[in-house]
Design a protein around this motif. Sequence first.
Motif, PDB file in Angstrom:
ATOM      1  N   GLN A 126       8.734 107.597  47.151  1.00 54.92           N
ATOM      2  CA  GLN A 126       8.794 106.853  45.755  1.00 54.92           C
ATOM      3  C   GLN A 126       8.250 107.387  44.588  1.00 54.92           C
ATOM      4  O   GLN A 126       8.661 107.268  43.485  1.00 54.92           O
ATOM      5  CB  GLN A 126       7.717 105.662  46.226  1.00 54.92           C
ATOM      6  CG  GLN A 126       7.424 104.607  45.060  1.00 54.92           C
ATOM      7  CD  GLN A 126       6.413 103.473  45.406  1.00 54.92           C
ATOM      8  OE1 GLN A 126       6.293 103.216  46.536  1.00 54.92           O
ATOM      9  NE2 GLN A 126       6.040 102.926  44.379  1.00 54.92           N
ATOM     10  N   HIS A 127       7.314 108.395  44.719  1.00 58.15           N
ATOM     11  CA  HIS A 127       6.620 109.342  43.706  1.00 58.15           C
ATOM     12  C   HIS A 127       7.071 110.564  43.942  1.00 58.15           C
ATOM     13  O   HIS A 127       6.803 111.109  45.065  1.00 58.15           O
ATOM     14  CB  HIS A 127       5.275 108.969  43.229  1.00 58.15           C
ATOM     15  CG  HIS A 127       4.841 107.901  42.477  1.00 58.15           C
ATOM     16  ND1 HIS A 127       3.576 107.598  42.276  1.00 58.15           N
ATOM     17  CD2 HIS A 127       5.588 106.910  42.087  1.00 58.15           C
ATOM     18  CE1 HIS A 127       3.448 106.643  41.661  1.00 58.15           C
ATOM     19  NE2 HIS A 127       4.699 106.254  41.445  1.00 58.15           N
ATOM     20  N   TYR A 128       7.831 111.406  43.086  1.00 53.85           N
ATOM     21  CA  TYR A 128       8.468 112.434  43.331  1.00 53.85           C
ATOM     22  C   TYR A 128       8.161 113.418  42.475  1.00 53.85           C
ATOM     23  O   TYR A 128       8.534 114.726  42.502  1.00 53.85           O
ATOM     24  CB  TYR A 128      10.175 112.604  43.279  1.00 53.85           C
ATOM     25  CG  TYR A 128      10.585 111.450  42.191  1.00 53.85           C
ATOM     26  CD1 TYR A 128      10.440 109.966  42.302  1.00 53.85           C
ATOM     27  CD2 TYR A 128      10.903 112.170  41.309  1.00 53.85           C
ATOM     28  CE1 TYR A 128      10.950 109.306  41.517  1.00 53.85           C
ATOM     29  CE2 TYR A 128      11.478 111.309  40.100  1.00 53.85           C
ATOM     30  CZ  TYR A 128      11.356 109.793  40.130  1.00 53.85           C
ATOM     31  OH  TYR A 128      11.665 109.075  39.260  1.00 53.85           O
ATOM     32  N   ASP A 129       7.991 113.182  41.278  1.00 53.37           N
ATOM     33  CA  ASP A 129       7.654 114.314  40.211  1.00 53.37           C
ATOM     34  C   ASP A 129       6.521 115.248  40.400  1.00 53.37           C
ATOM     35  O   ASP A 129       5.593 114.842  41.056  1.00 53.37           O
ATOM     36  CB  ASP A 129       6.964 113.534  38.786  1.00 53.37           C
ATOM     37  CG  ASP A 129       8.390 113.300  37.979  1.00 53.37           C
ATOM     38  OD1 ASP A 129       9.214 113.212  38.401  1.00 53.37           O
ATOM     39  OD2 ASP A 129       8.029 112.579  36.833  1.00 53.37           O
TER      40      ASP A 129
ATOM     41  N   SER B  77      13.250 106.476  42.345  1.00 57.98           N
ATOM     42  CA  SER B  77      13.092 105.279  41.856  1.00 57.98           C
ATOM     43  C   SER B  77      14.053 104.142  41.705  1.00 57.98           C
ATOM     44  O   SER B  77      15.150 104.520  42.260  1.00 57.98           O
ATOM     45  CB  SER B  77      12.514 105.389  40.203  1.00 57.98           C
ATOM     46  OG  SER B  77      11.453 106.370  40.020  1.00 57.98           O
TER      47      SER B  77
ATOM     48  N   VAL C  95       1.436  99.581  47.568  1.00 57.73           N
ATOM     49  CA  VAL C  95       2.791  99.874  46.922  1.00 57.73           C
ATOM     50  C   VAL C  95       3.916  99.519  47.780  1.00 57.73           C
ATOM     51  O   VAL C  95       3.759  98.932  48.937  1.00 57.73           O
ATOM     52  CB  VAL C  95       2.703 101.367  46.437  1.00 57.73           C
ATOM     53  CG1 VAL C  95       1.384 101.827  45.740  1.00 57.73           C
ATOM     54  CG2 VAL C  95       2.985 102.219  47.740  1.00 57.73           C
ATOM     55  N   ASN C  96       5.054  99.624  47.053  1.00 56.35           N
ATOM     56  CA  ASN C  96       6.197  99.030  47.538  1.00 56.35           C
ATOM     57  C   ASN C  96       6.532  99.904  48.936  1.00 56.35           C
ATOM     58  O   ASN C  96       6.933  99.332  50.063  1.00 56.35           O
ATOM     59  CB  ASN C  96       7.363  99.365  46.866  1.00 56.35           C
ATOM     60  CG  ASN C  96       7.435  98.307  45.746  1.00 56.35           C
ATOM     61  OD1 ASN C  96       6.618  97.287  45.488  1.00 56.35           O
ATOM     62  ND2 ASN C  96       8.135  98.679  44.599  1.00 56.35           N
TER      63      ASN C  96
ATOM     64  N   GLU D 286       1.943  94.360  43.224  1.00 54.67           N
ATOM     65  CA  GLU D 286       0.963  94.950  44.517  1.00 54.67           C
ATOM     66  C   GLU D 286       0.349  93.689  45.255  1.00 54.67           C
ATOM     67  O   GLU D 286      -0.121  93.847  46.379  1.00 54.67           O
ATOM     68  CB  GLU D 286      -0.031  95.672  43.928  1.00 54.67           C
ATOM     69  CG  GLU D 286       0.165  96.904  43.218  1.00 54.67           C
ATOM     70  CD  GLU D 286       0.769  96.938  41.738  1.00 54.67           C
ATOM     71  OE1 GLU D 286       0.623  95.730  41.351  1.00 54.67           O
ATOM     72  OE2 GLU D 286       1.385  97.750  41.280  1.00 54.67           O
TER      73      GLU D 286
ATOM     74  N   HIS E 164      -0.869 101.826  33.234  1.00 55.82           N
ATOM     75  CA  HIS E 164       0.368 101.753  33.682  1.00 55.82           C
ATOM     76  C   HIS E 164       1.047 100.542  34.096  1.00 55.82           C
ATOM     77  O   HIS E 164       2.068 100.541  34.530  1.00 55.82           O
ATOM     78  CB  HIS E 164       0.452 103.020  34.463  1.00 55.82           C
ATOM     79  CG  HIS E 164      -0.179 102.697  36.035  1.00 55.82           C
ATOM     80  ND1 HIS E 164      -1.538 102.760  36.221  1.00 55.82           N
ATOM     81  CD2 HIS E 164       0.245 102.223  37.237  1.00 55.82           C
ATOM     82  CE1 HIS E 164      -1.720 102.459  37.408  1.00 55.82           C
ATOM     83  NE2 HIS E 164      -0.777 101.967  37.872  1.00 55.82           N
TER      84      HIS E 164
ATOM     85  N   HIS F 199       1.006 108.200  32.294  1.00 58.76           N
ATOM     86  CA  HIS F 199       2.049 107.933  33.385  1.00 58.76           C
ATOM     87  C   HIS F 199       3.545 107.551  32.850  1.00 58.76           C
ATOM     88  O   HIS F 199       3.775 107.402  31.799  1.00 58.76           O
ATOM     89  CB  HIS F 199       1.849 106.481  34.141  1.00 58.76           C
ATOM     90  CG  HIS F 199       2.530 106.253  35.463  1.00 58.76           C
ATOM     91  ND1 HIS F 199       3.649 105.746  35.357  1.00 58.76           N
ATOM     92  CD2 HIS F 199       2.136 106.028  36.422  1.00 58.76           C
ATOM     93  CE1 HIS F 199       4.281 105.347  36.528  1.00 58.76           C
ATOM     94  NE2 HIS F 199       3.127 105.531  37.311  1.00 58.76           N
ATOM     95  N   PRO F 200       4.462 108.476  33.865  1.00 57.01           N
ATOM     96  CA  PRO F 200       5.830 108.530  33.252  1.00 57.01           C
ATOM     97  C   PRO F 200       6.413 107.138  32.624  1.00 57.01           C
ATOM     98  O   PRO F 200       7.041 107.073  31.784  1.00 57.01           O
ATOM     99  CB  PRO F 200       6.893 108.843  34.448  1.00 57.01           C
ATOM    100  CG  PRO F 200       5.822 109.361  35.401  1.00 57.01           C
ATOM    101  CD  PRO F 200       4.310 109.075  35.073  1.00 57.01           C
ATOM    102  N   ARG F 201       6.046 105.962  33.336  1.00 57.41           N
ATOM    103  CA  ARG F 201       6.423 104.659  32.956  1.00 57.41           C
ATOM    104  C   ARG F 201       6.109 104.122  31.456  1.00 57.41           C
ATOM    105  O   ARG F 201       6.599 103.790  30.781  1.00 57.41           O
ATOM    106  CB  ARG F 201       5.983 103.641  34.014  1.00 57.41           C
ATOM    107  CG  ARG F 201       5.976 101.977  33.359  1.00 57.41           C
ATOM    108  CD  ARG F 201       5.161 101.086  34.387  1.00 57.41           C
ATOM    109  NE  ARG F 201       5.435 101.121  35.800  1.00 57.41           N
ATOM    110  CZ  ARG F 201       6.431  99.723  35.730  1.00 57.41           C
ATOM    111  NH1 ARG F 201       6.841  99.270  34.777  1.00 57.41           N
ATOM    112  NH2 ARG F 201       7.107  99.707  37.278  1.00 57.41           N
TER     113      ARG F 201
END
Length: 376
Positions: free
Chosen positions: A46-49, A73, A105-106, A138, A214, A246-248
């Motif tokens: 889900q998080h990859y960066d 994502s 989380v998802n 959540e 975020h 956060h990227p979002r």
Amino acid sequence: MPTFDGAPQVLCVVGARPNFMKIAPVMRAFARPGSRLGARLLHTGQHYDEAMKHAFFQQLGIPEPDVDLEVGSGSHAVQTAEIMRRFEPVLDERPPAAVLVVGDVNSTIACALVAVKKGIPVVHVEAGLRSGDRTMPEEINRLLTDQISDQLFTTERSARENLLREGIADEKIHFVGNVMIDTLKFNLPRATPAERTLAVFPEARERFGLLTLHRPANVDDAETLQRLLKVLVEISGELPLIFPVHPRTRKAIEDAGLQPLLQRGRIHLMEPLGYLEMLGLMQAATLVLTDSGGIQEETTALGVPCITLRESTERPITVEEGTNTITGSDPEVIRATFDEILKTGGKRGRVPELWDGRAAERIVDQLESWLAPISN
Ligand code: UD1
């Protein structure tokens, strides 16, 4: 009671940044000498960066995942469905004695749902937290995961009451403390000194506030985001703010064209930080402004004042016993709380019951007596 041949294997799942701090002490506890359970690690992707994943695995000493589903994502539906689709064959190929999921989380609900439908018991670490706000993704993940879990490990006493109210059997619930705080205690001596992270911001060397933002409710709507950033810019006139983005949120700021507003204040933007850098900053900050769940707990454990930019919290103990104040996104309330903390130093909190660094050991003790009662 499930029975198995040989040492039962627990498949542990992580997906997003806040999961990584929670799984690290659990994996360590499974690996302790004389352990009667085996553990494998699966990352959903889900998080990859680099900044959102790899730095955490390295810093926290989490073993490389045995399986990486590399989902990336997507919308909630796409992300959840994709995790489920890719998780099922992993269980088919090598069915574990139980699937252990953490947080909300998802990835948590997706893997729990696949496991329970295959008759594989689900273990939920950080069960029973409720904000009461069902517009938060959540909250839905928490409610549903708890309903289908066989063993539920809680971080504070209020969680048991929430679970009993929802019809969960008392004997499935175990109050063990907080694995997030296990990680904090374990890593405090290794935290990166704030001066090092702040070397490029000389004006923040004396005193600074730490900001994270975020939540979709705060950043996805341009008007809300602008209202929040405006009061934060104002606050930064008195206390420079360090803001790992956060990227979002970075995308939301760019899309809403809010960079010029930010430049008016003393808000210093950074890329998302690793765990040890964040810990060093949190420890040294005059105060923290955040909408994160975990940071509310970490600041309580550290005794650092925290302003939570949300309407509610699923972690009430951080307000009742800790250093946390909930302000929502109302600029006047945020400003007044900030002024009060600067003037008085904020609430004097205490560290909640069983937040002692040993929660993961208690979890694995309980799982051993549940899954491997006669193999020793
Ligand atoms: C997720 C969790 C949230 C948690 C947060 C911590 C859910 C529902 N939400 O929210 O509870 O507090 O993680 O960070 O599971 N992105 C990247 N690189 C990444 C990951 C994400 O650029 O490695 C960007 C993508 O544009 C993506 C967006 O961030 O669409 C959101 O990512 P996503 O995993 O959907 O949710 P978070 O907002 O990170």
